[in-house]
Motif scaffolding. Structure first.
Motif, short mmCIF file in Angstrom:
data_model
loop_
_atom_site.label_atom_id
_atom_site.label_comp_id
_atom_site.label_asym_id
_atom_site.label_seq_id
_atom_site.Cartn_x
_atom_site.Cartn_y
_atom_site.Cartn_z
N GLU A 4 15.76 3.45 -3.49
CA GLU A 4 14.31 3.46 -3.45
C GLU A 4 13.87 2.54 -2.32
N VAL A 5 13.07 3.07 -1.40
CA VAL A 5 12.55 2.28 -0.29
C VAL A 5 11.04 2.29 -0.39
N GLU A 6 10.46 1.13 -0.67
CA GLU A 6 9.01 1.08 -0.81
C GLU A 6 8.48 -0.25 -0.30
N LEU A 7 7.23 -0.24 0.09
CA LEU A 7 6.54 -1.44 0.50
C LEU A 7 5.37 -1.65 -0.44
N LYS A 8 5.18 -2.90 -0.86
CA LYS A 8 4.16 -3.18 -1.87
C LYS A 8 3.12 -4.16 -1.34
N LEU A 9 1.86 -3.86 -1.63
CA LEU A 9 0.74 -4.74 -1.32
C LEU A 9 0.07 -5.18 -2.60
N ALA A 10 -0.16 -6.46 -2.76
CA ALA A 10 -1.02 -6.97 -3.82
C ALA A 10 -2.45 -6.90 -3.30
N VAL A 11 -3.35 -6.28 -4.07
CA VAL A 11 -4.71 -6.02 -3.60
C VAL A 11 -5.71 -6.33 -4.71
N THR A 12 -6.97 -6.06 -4.43
CA THR A 12 -8.04 -6.15 -5.43
C THR A 12 -8.52 -4.74 -5.75
N PRO A 13 -9.23 -4.56 -6.88
CA PRO A 13 -9.62 -3.20 -7.29
C PRO A 13 -10.39 -2.40 -6.25
N HIS A 14 -11.23 -3.06 -5.44
CA HIS A 14 -12.04 -2.30 -4.47
C HIS A 14 -11.19 -1.68 -3.37
N PHE A 15 -9.93 -2.10 -3.25
CA PHE A 15 -9.08 -1.55 -2.20
C PHE A 15 -8.84 -0.06 -2.39
#
Length: 356
Positions: A4-15
């Motif tokens: 599995e190759v993935e990139l993850k971003l921590a964001v806020t709901p409005h994103f």
């Protein structure tokens, strides 16, 4: 089984609104919204966690899937790890099915007494997009919570999973998005966060002054520039993830804690600026090896970014010295680490350090 190759971003709901708009620029192959219930299992002594493995049963509608994720690599927010999946008739985590299908070597797995440890329940809005050059990417916006007994922790993140194509194309795809503030690359999986919550554990902060001395000493043993940069980049990833995992409340309680935390970032950026030749050497090395189509733009952006970050941290140190306001100084540091500029910087470093 596959990586599995993935990139993850921590964001806020409005994103999510920004994301929906951005994805209209690409050819949409599929779009779906679903609620996913996930229960993570382990033995009473957490044998799987000790082996850096995660075992979950996922329910989507009335379908059940058992997934085992084993230890892999993390480059900033880019996760590369082996993953095994098998369909289940019900919610029972039947390890025998998984072992049989993939001929896994899991000693004594038939004797494991699995118990639920925590759950991750979230709504997922996902898009499958085509990006050209044979690249397809699944974009998933997850919002929900991690639950361990009476304890809860929010989930709000975006995962970009490579379905076909090259890893560098996945990185370039994320760089095309409009990223502003309250966004950062995340190296902590839902499973890792779930275990911390279930165990009521908050990592003890590392003594980063000692860690920095160790890096400077080990730097002499690295055979080439790429090995040095990889070690430095891992150090930066660990510092960022620890800072967010422990949280600014902890550091703001004490003046010295605040000084040491901000100072750790100052040392990091100061080294990058002083060792600018290191980045150029790595870029040239990667071009010669033809691991990816590196561009001079990467180097220019990184050098400019390092100078800018060093100056901004200097300003935070001066502000903290003048006002003695721990919270204000830490808020400025955390905001600095959650910008689109910083995300792109970390992606450039990922480009440079991915090759063998």
């Amino acid at each position: 089984m596959g990586n599995e190759v993935e990139l993850k971003l921590a964001v806020t709901p409005h994103f999510a609104d920004i994301l929906r708009q951005e994805l209209t620029n690409f050819r949409m192959l599929a779009h779906n919204t679903a609620f996913l219930g996930n229960c993570y299992y382990d033995t009473a002594d957490q044998l799987l966690a000790k082996q850096k493995m995660g075992l979950r049963v996922r329910q989507e509608n009335q379908q059940y899937t058992l997934t085992l994720k084993t230890d892999g690599e993390v480059h900033a927010g880019l996760h590369i790890r082996p993953e095994y999946n098998v369909s289940l008739p019900d919610a029972n985590p039947n390890m025998a099915l998984l072992v049989e299908q993939y001929a896994l070597s899991l000693p004594n797995s038939e004797q494991w007494q699995l118990v639920p440890v925590f759950s991750t329940d979230f709504e997922r809005e996902s898009w499958l997009v085509e990006c050209g050059n044979g690249t397809t990417i699944e974009v998933a916006f997850d919002q929900g919570k991690i639950v361990a007994g009476e304890k809860q922790m929010p989930i709000c993140e975006v995962e970009f999973e490579l379905k076909s194509g090259r890893t560098v194309d996945l990185l370039r795809f994320v760089q095309t998005l409009t990223l502003e503030k309250d966004v950062r690359l995340s190296s902590a999986s839902k499973a890792k966060r779930g275990y911390l919550l279930a165990n009521s554990a908050r990592p003890s902060p590392i003594n980063w002054l000692d860690k920095w001395r160790e890096f400077l000493e080990s730097e002499q043993n690295h055979s080439n520039a790429l090995a040095t940069l990889r070690a430095l980049f891992r150090l930066e990833q660990a510092l960022i993830e620890e800072t967010f995992t422990i949280g600014s409340d902890y550091f703001a309680l004490d003046f010295l804690r605040t000084v040491e935390r901000i100072g750790a970032f100052f040392n990091l950026y100061h080294y990058y600026v002083e060792q600018a030749k290191l980045l150029e050497n790595v870029l040239n090395q990667q071009v010669k090896q033809d691991e990816f189509e590196a561009e001079q733009e990467y180097l220019t952006n990184l050098l400019d970014s390092n100078h800018m970050l060093l100056q901004q941290v200097r300003e935070i140190i001066q502000l903290h010295s003048e006002r003695k306001d721990n919270r204000l100084a830490l808020d400025k540091l955390m905001a600095l680490l959650q910008t689109g500029h910083y995300v792109n910087r970390m992606i450039y470093f990922t480009f440079l350090t991915l090759g063998e």
